[in-house]
Design a protein around this motif. Structure first.
Motif, PDB file in Angstrom:
ATOM      1  N   SER A   1       0.825  -1.211   0.000  1.00 54.75           N
ATOM      2  CA  SER A   1       0.000   0.000   0.000  1.00 54.75           C
ATOM      3  C   SER A   1       0.858   1.261   0.000  1.00 54.75           C
ATOM      4  O   SER A   1       0.438   2.319  -0.489  1.00 54.75           O
ATOM      5  N   LEU A   2       2.072   1.156   0.535  1.00 56.15           N
ATOM      6  CA  LEU A   2       2.981   2.304   0.531  1.00 56.15           C
ATOM      7  C   LEU A   2       3.396   2.663  -0.893  1.00 56.15           C
ATOM      8  O   LEU A   2       3.487   3.841  -1.248  1.00 56.15           O
ATOM      9  N   ILE A   3       3.630   1.646  -1.725  1.00 55.08           N
ATOM     10  CA  ILE A   3       3.972   1.889  -3.127  1.00 55.08           C
ATOM     11  C   ILE A   3       2.800   2.514  -3.858  1.00 55.08           C
ATOM     12  O   ILE A   3       2.959   3.480  -4.622  1.00 55.08           O
ATOM     13  N   VAL A   4       1.607   1.982  -3.625  1.00 57.87           N
ATOM     14  CA  VAL A   4       0.406   2.518  -4.288  1.00 57.87           C
ATOM     15  C   VAL A   4       0.215   3.996  -3.953  1.00 57.87           C
ATOM     16  O   VAL A   4      -0.115   4.811  -4.822  1.00 57.87           O
ATOM     17  N   ALA A   5       0.459   4.361  -2.703  1.00 61.45           N
ATOM     18  CA  ALA A   5       0.244   5.737  -2.265  1.00 61.45           C
ATOM     19  C   ALA A   5       1.229   6.717  -2.895  1.00 61.45           C
ATOM     20  O   ALA A   5       0.931   7.906  -3.012  1.00 61.45           O
ATOM     21  N   HIS A   6       2.396   6.234  -3.330  1.00 57.45           N
ATOM     22  CA  HIS A   6       3.442   7.131  -3.806  1.00 57.45           C
ATOM     23  C   HIS A   6       3.628   7.126  -5.318  1.00 57.45           C
ATOM     24  O   HIS A   6       4.324   7.989  -5.848  1.00 57.45           O
ATOM     25  N   VAL A   7       3.060   6.163  -6.024  1.00 52.03           N
ATOM     26  CA  VAL A   7       3.223   6.103  -7.470  1.00 52.03           C
ATOM     27  C   VAL A   7       2.010   6.749  -8.136  1.00 52.03           C
ATOM     28  O   VAL A   7       0.870   6.396  -7.847  1.00 52.03           O
ATOM     29  N   ASP A   8       2.268   7.679  -9.038  1.00 50.19           N
ATOM     30  CA  ASP A   8       1.199   8.462  -9.668  1.00 50.19           C
ATOM     31  C   ASP A   8       0.624   7.728 -10.872  1.00 50.19           C
ATOM     32  O   ASP A   8       0.851   8.096 -12.028  1.00 50.19           O
ATOM     33  N   ILE A   9      -0.116   6.657 -10.593  1.00 51.35           N
ATOM     34  CA  ILE A   9      -0.801   5.876 -11.622  1.00 51.35           C
ATOM     35  C   ILE A   9      -2.214   5.611 -11.121  1.00 51.35           C
ATOM     36  O   ILE A   9      -2.435   5.447  -9.922  1.00 51.35           O
ATOM     37  N   GLY A  10      -3.173   5.574 -12.048  1.00 48.48           N
ATOM     38  CA  GLY A  10      -4.552   5.302 -11.657  1.00 48.48           C
ATOM     39  C   GLY A  10      -4.707   3.934 -11.010  1.00 48.48           C
ATOM     40  O   GLY A  10      -3.922   3.005 -11.259  1.00 48.48           O
ATOM     41  N   GLY A  11      -5.736   3.795 -10.181  1.00 46.76           N
ATOM     42  CA  GLY A  11      -5.944   2.557  -9.439  1.00 46.76           C
ATOM     43  C   GLY A  11      -6.165   1.342 -10.321  1.00 46.76           C
ATOM     44  O   GLY A  11      -5.671   0.245 -10.032  1.00 46.76           O
ATOM     45  N   TRP A  12      -6.909   1.507 -11.415  1.00 46.66           N
ATOM     46  CA  TRP A  12      -7.183   0.390 -12.316  1.00 46.66           C
ATOM     47  C   TRP A  12      -5.930   0.028 -13.098  1.00 46.66           C
ATOM     48  O   TRP A  12      -5.647  -1.158 -13.309  1.00 46.66           O
ATOM     49  N   ALA A  13      -5.166   1.054 -13.530  1.00 46.87           N
ATOM     50  CA  ALA A  13      -3.916   0.794 -14.244  1.00 46.87           C
ATOM     51  C   ALA A  13      -2.900   0.108 -13.343  1.00 46.87           C
ATOM     52  O   ALA A  13      -2.165  -0.785 -13.777  1.00 46.87           O
TER      53      ALA A  13
ATOM     54  N   LEU B   1       7.449  -2.406 -10.986  1.00 43.15           N
ATOM     55  CA  LEU B   1       8.017  -3.741 -11.134  1.00 43.15           C
ATOM     56  C   LEU B   1       8.105  -4.456  -9.781  1.00 43.15           C
ATOM     57  O   LEU B   1       7.798  -5.642  -9.672  1.00 43.15           O
ATOM     58  N   VAL B   2       8.521  -3.710  -8.757  1.00 41.18           N
ATOM     59  CA  VAL B   2       8.578  -4.285  -7.411  1.00 41.18           C
ATOM     60  C   VAL B   2       7.179  -4.671  -6.941  1.00 41.18           C
ATOM     61  O   VAL B   2       6.977  -5.745  -6.354  1.00 41.18           O
ATOM     62  N   TYR B   3       6.216  -3.808  -7.216  1.00 40.87           N
ATOM     63  CA  TYR B   3       4.841  -4.065  -6.781  1.00 40.87           C
ATOM     64  C   TYR B   3       4.307  -5.348  -7.416  1.00 40.87           C
ATOM     65  O   TYR B   3       3.671  -6.166  -6.753  1.00 40.87           O
ATOM     66  N   GLY B   4       4.557  -5.533  -8.714  1.00 42.57           N
ATOM     67  CA  GLY B   4       4.064  -6.722  -9.384  1.00 42.57           C
ATOM     68  C   GLY B   4       4.823  -7.975  -9.009  1.00 42.57           C
ATOM     69  O   GLY B   4       4.236  -9.034  -8.797  1.00 42.57           O
TER      70      GLY B   4
ATOM     71  N   VAL C   1       7.036  -8.514  -6.253  1.00 41.86           N
ATOM     72  CA  VAL C   1       7.124  -8.862  -4.834  1.00 41.86           C
ATOM     73  C   VAL C   1       5.744  -8.991  -4.210  1.00 41.86           C
ATOM     74  O   VAL C   1       5.435 -10.003  -3.568  1.00 41.86           O
ATOM     75  N   MET C   2       4.903  -7.970  -4.374  1.00 42.53           N
ATOM     76  CA  MET C   2       3.608  -7.983  -3.689  1.00 42.53           C
ATOM     77  C   MET C   2       2.660  -9.035  -4.272  1.00 42.53           C
ATOM     78  O   MET C   2       1.915  -9.671  -3.535  1.00 42.53           O
ATOM     79  N   GLN C   3       2.692  -9.241  -5.586  1.00 39.67           N
ATOM     80  CA  GLN C   3       1.790 -10.226  -6.169  1.00 39.67           C
ATOM     81  C   GLN C   3       2.404 -11.624  -6.169  1.00 39.67           C
ATOM     82  O   GLN C   3       1.776 -12.575  -5.713  1.00 39.67           O
ATOM     83  N   CYS C   4       3.639 -11.725  -6.650  1.00 39.58           N
ATOM     84  CA  CYS C   4       4.250 -13.057  -6.759  1.00 39.58           C
ATOM     85  C   CYS C   4       4.595 -13.627  -5.389  1.00 39.58           C
ATOM     86  O   CYS C   4       4.255 -14.775  -5.076  1.00 39.58           O
ATOM     87  N   VAL C   5       5.279 -12.845  -4.566  1.00 41.77           N
ATOM     88  CA  VAL C   5       5.729 -13.357  -3.276  1.00 41.77           C
ATOM     89  C   VAL C   5       4.589 -13.344  -2.256  1.00 41.77           C
ATOM     90  O   VAL C   5       4.240 -14.374  -1.677  1.00 41.77           O
ATOM     91  N   ALA C   6       3.995 -12.148  -2.038  1.00 39.75           N
ATOM     92  CA  ALA C   6       2.997 -12.012  -0.976  1.00 39.75           C
ATOM     93  C   ALA C   6       1.738 -12.817  -1.281  1.00 39.75           C
ATOM     94  O   ALA C   6       1.306 -13.655  -0.466  1.00 39.75           O
ATOM     95  N   TRP C   7       1.120 -12.577  -2.422  1.00 40.62           N
ATOM     96  CA  TRP C   7      -0.127 -13.280  -2.746  1.00 40.62           C
ATOM     97  C   TRP C   7       0.124 -14.767  -2.952  1.00 40.62           C
ATOM     98  O   TRP C   7      -0.707 -15.607  -2.576  1.00 40.62           O
ATOM     99  N   GLY C   8       1.302 -15.110  -3.514  1.00 39.11           N
ATOM    100  CA  GLY C   8       1.636 -16.518  -3.666  1.00 39.11           C
ATOM    101  C   GLY C   8       1.728 -17.229  -2.324  1.00 39.11           C
ATOM    102  O   GLY C   8       1.238 -18.351  -2.169  1.00 39.11           O
ATOM    103  N   LEU C   9       2.350 -16.584  -1.332  1.00 40.21           N
ATOM    104  CA  LEU C   9       2.446 -17.167   0.005  1.00 40.21           C
ATOM    105  C   LEU C   9       1.066 -17.322   0.640  1.00 40.21           C
ATOM    106  O   LEU C   9       0.788 -18.320   1.310  1.00 40.21           O
ATOM    107  N   ILE C  10       0.193 -16.328   0.434  1.00 41.46           N
ATOM    108  CA  ILE C  10      -1.148 -16.380   1.009  1.00 41.46           C
ATOM    109  C   ILE C  10      -1.955 -17.523   0.392  1.00 41.46           C
ATOM    110  O   ILE C  10      -2.587 -18.318   1.103  1.00 41.46           O
ATOM    111  N   VAL C  11      -1.919 -17.626  -0.951  1.00 41.45           N
ATOM    112  CA  VAL C  11      -2.665 -18.680  -1.636  1.00 41.45           C
ATOM    113  C   VAL C  11      -2.130 -20.059  -1.244  1.00 41.45           C
ATOM    114  O   VAL C  11      -2.895 -21.017  -1.060  1.00 41.45           O
TER     115      VAL C  11
END
Length: 310
Positions: free
Chosen positions: A24-36, A219-222, A224-234
């Motif tokens: 969420s820290l990355i999302v708050a600081h990167v100037d890209i739309g939420g859907w993008a 790149l880090v968001y996709g 680390v947060m998706q591959c590592v974090a979500w992968g560990l959760i699933v």
């Protein structure tokens, strides 16, 4: 062996939730739309999981239904991420992540409305406590934040989308056991396809990162947060009891609240902290099922589909 597996799943789920909250820290600081942002996260992870599936020799499930369920899980995960991002922009990472964690109550509602799952008095109490906690969090926010209404709506609905995504993960495994890299690849593909149209309509002009630094963080968001974090959760959720899962999942909003308050200087007063603690306690209570049937909230999906398709 079962003890070792349970311990590794506990550690994996805790680490995954904390990393997820840090995203969420990355999302708050990167100037890209939420859907993008959701599109790029899922697209990057999709490429990584496709490579991992190829290198490890994992194959797509033979069942067409399992493939469809995996793709549908991605569609709902994409909606969850996009709405969570929008909520982050409106009310900050801490509150938005806490609202997203209300997904446990959406799972209970699905069970009650469609599969005749009766709710215990403890779970009904937890729902009332959660509503009170959200009200305690929201009352000061609405007083000074004009975006609070949208932030709360997006955050709560994102929890419903996450519940749907988790449901289809279960349906995928119930239909045909699916290797983790292949499952994550299917989820990524479904999410990417679902994000294209709303991204082009709602985030036009705010789709691409503007600097090399933003490219790196995306790149880090996709990765680390998706591959590592979500992968560990699933990977971890099917190996743990629902009670322990509900407790460990609370590490995600706790991490996000601490980040919001200490790193992003989000003003959170005593009433809101109290409401956050009450809501997290309610979420934990809502994850507890009366004995017998400790895992019934998740198992009712498999029972229903075994009866229907056997």
């Amino acid at each position: 062996m079962a003890v070792v597996s349970s311990y590794s799943a506990t550690v994996g789920l805790t680490i995954g939730c904390i990393i997820f909250g840090l995203g969420s820290l990355i999302v708050a600081h990167v100037d890209i739309g939420g859907w993008a942002m959701a599109f790029w996260r899922l697209a990057i992870s999709g490429v990584i999981f496709a490579v991992l599936a190829k290198l490890t020799g994992q194959r797509m499930p033979h069942s067409r239904r399992a493939i469809i369920y995996g793709l549908l899980s991605g569609v709902f995960l994409g909606l969850d991420l996009a709405l969570w991002h929008e909520s982050i922009y409106a009310v900050g990472p801490g509150i938005s992540t806490l609202l997203n964690s209300l997904q446990i109550f959406f799972l209970a509602a699905i069970g009650f409305l469609y599969f005749n799952e009766r709710q215990s008095a403890l779970q009904l109490l937890s729902l009332c406590l959660a509503m009170l906690g959200v009200a305690m969090i929201g009352s000061p926010e609405f007083a000074h934040n004009t975006n609070a209404t949208w932030g709360f709506i997006a955050g709560i609905v994102s929890g419903g989308m996450l519940a749907a995504s988790m449901t289809f993960i279960r349906k995928t495994h119930d239909t045909e056991p699916t290797p983790i890299f292949v499952l994550m690849q299917l989820i990524s593909i479904g999410g990417v396809l679902a994000m294209i149209v709303p991204m082009l309509v709602l985030d036009m002009g705010n789709i691409m990162p503007n600097t090399l630094s933003e490219v790196g963080w995306v790149l880090v968001y996709g990765a680390v947060m998706q591959c590592v974090a979500w992968g560990l959760i699933v990977y971890s959720i099917p190996k743990l009891s629902l009670t322990l899962t509900g407790l460990l999942l609370l590490t995600e909003p706790v991490a996000a609240l601490i980040i919001d308050y200490s790193w992003l200087d989000k003003p959170i007063n005593t009433l809101q902290w109290s409401g956050a603690l009450l809501t997290m306690f309610a979420i934990y209570l809502g994850s507890i099922k009366p004995k017998p049937g400790a895992l019934r909230r998740y198992r009712f999906f498999s029972r229903f589909y075994r009866r229907k398709y056997k």
